[in-house]
Design an enzyme around this catalytic site. Structure first.
Site, PDB file in Angstrom:
ATOM      1  N   THR A 149       0.832  -1.208   0.000  1.00  0.00           N
ATOM      2  CA  THR A 149       0.000   0.000   0.000  1.00  0.00           C
ATOM      3  C   THR A 149       0.861   1.251   0.000  1.00  0.00           C
ATOM      4  O   THR A 149       0.570   2.221  -0.710  1.00  0.00           O
ATOM      5  CB  THR A 149      -0.965  -0.002   1.204  1.00  0.00           C
ATOM      6  OG1 THR A 149      -1.770  -1.181   1.151  1.00  0.00           O
ATOM      7  CG2 THR A 149      -1.864   1.221   1.189  1.00  0.00           C
ATOM      8  N   CYS A 150       1.928   1.234   0.774  1.00  0.00           N
ATOM      9  CA  CYS A 150       2.824   2.396   0.835  1.00  0.00           C
ATOM     10  C   CYS A 150       3.439   2.670  -0.532  1.00  0.00           C
ATOM     11  O   CYS A 150       3.464   3.815  -0.999  1.00  0.00           O
ATOM     12  CB  CYS A 150       3.936   2.158   1.857  1.00  0.00           C
ATOM     13  SG  CYS A 150       3.356   1.727   3.502  1.00  0.00           S
ATOM     14  N   SER A 151       3.945   1.629  -1.166  1.00  0.00           N
ATOM     15  CA  SER A 151       4.681   1.776  -2.423  1.00  0.00           C
ATOM     16  C   SER A 151       3.790   2.007  -3.634  1.00  0.00           C
ATOM     17  O   SER A 151       4.191   2.687  -4.576  1.00  0.00           O
ATOM     18  CB  SER A 151       5.530   0.528  -2.681  1.00  0.00           C
ATOM     19  OG  SER A 151       6.545   0.426  -1.712  1.00  0.00           O
TER      20      SER A 151
END
Length: 162
Positions: A50-52
């Site tokens: 999700t972050c990337s």
């Protein structure tokens, strides 16, 4: 400790990052944010899905719009070491405005009251996902996620608040 909230002053702390000459530096949050309007956003970990794939690209893609609305700097912090953050930053060659900052021991995340225990997943103490807007160190927006959600801490929500 209670999480950082609107009206609070950003705590100071030291974060690691690689400067434009590829030299490891320790920088003060107050040194980066005093006298400026900044977005400070945090993620549970570098290279996580999700972050990337969503959170970081959102701020990279919306950086010009944020700057047009008066944001001076966009600061990303994660509980990772500076070398991991450097490698992660290099995975976004289109990035021109987001600074990737390392909170290696999680001390700054703890000062914000935003630590997240992911020990059961083998990740240790990390950061909750969040996005703060601060004007001369005063928090004016505090969008802090619960658990692994990604609903209120993206660039679009900060743009709406400006």
């Amino acid at each position: 400790m209670a999480p950082v909230a609107v009206g609070d002053t950003l705590p100071d702390g030291q974060l690691g990052w690689f400067d434009g000459e590829d030299k490891l530096q320790q920088v003060s949050v107050h040194g980066l944010a005093a006298g400026k309007k900044v977005v400070l956003f945090g993620v549970p970990g570098a290279f996580t899905p999700t972050c990337s794939n969503q959170h970081v690209p959102g701020f990279i893609n919306q950086a010009e719009q944020l700057k047009a609305k008066g944001v001076d700097d966009i600061l990303l912090v994660s509980v990772n070491d500076p070398f991991v953050m450097k490698a992660w930053a290099k995975s976004y060659p289109e990035n021109k405005h987001v600074k990737f900052l390392a909170d290696g021991l999680g001390t700054y995340t703890k000062a914000l009251g935003l630590e997240l225990d992911l020990s059961e997943k083998g990740l240790g103490i990390r950061s909750r996902r969040f996005a703060l807007l601060a004007d001369n160190l005063k928090v004016t927006v505090a969008n802090i996620e619960e658990g692994g959600q990604f609903t209120i801490s993206g660039a679009e929500e900060i743009l709406k608040a400006l």
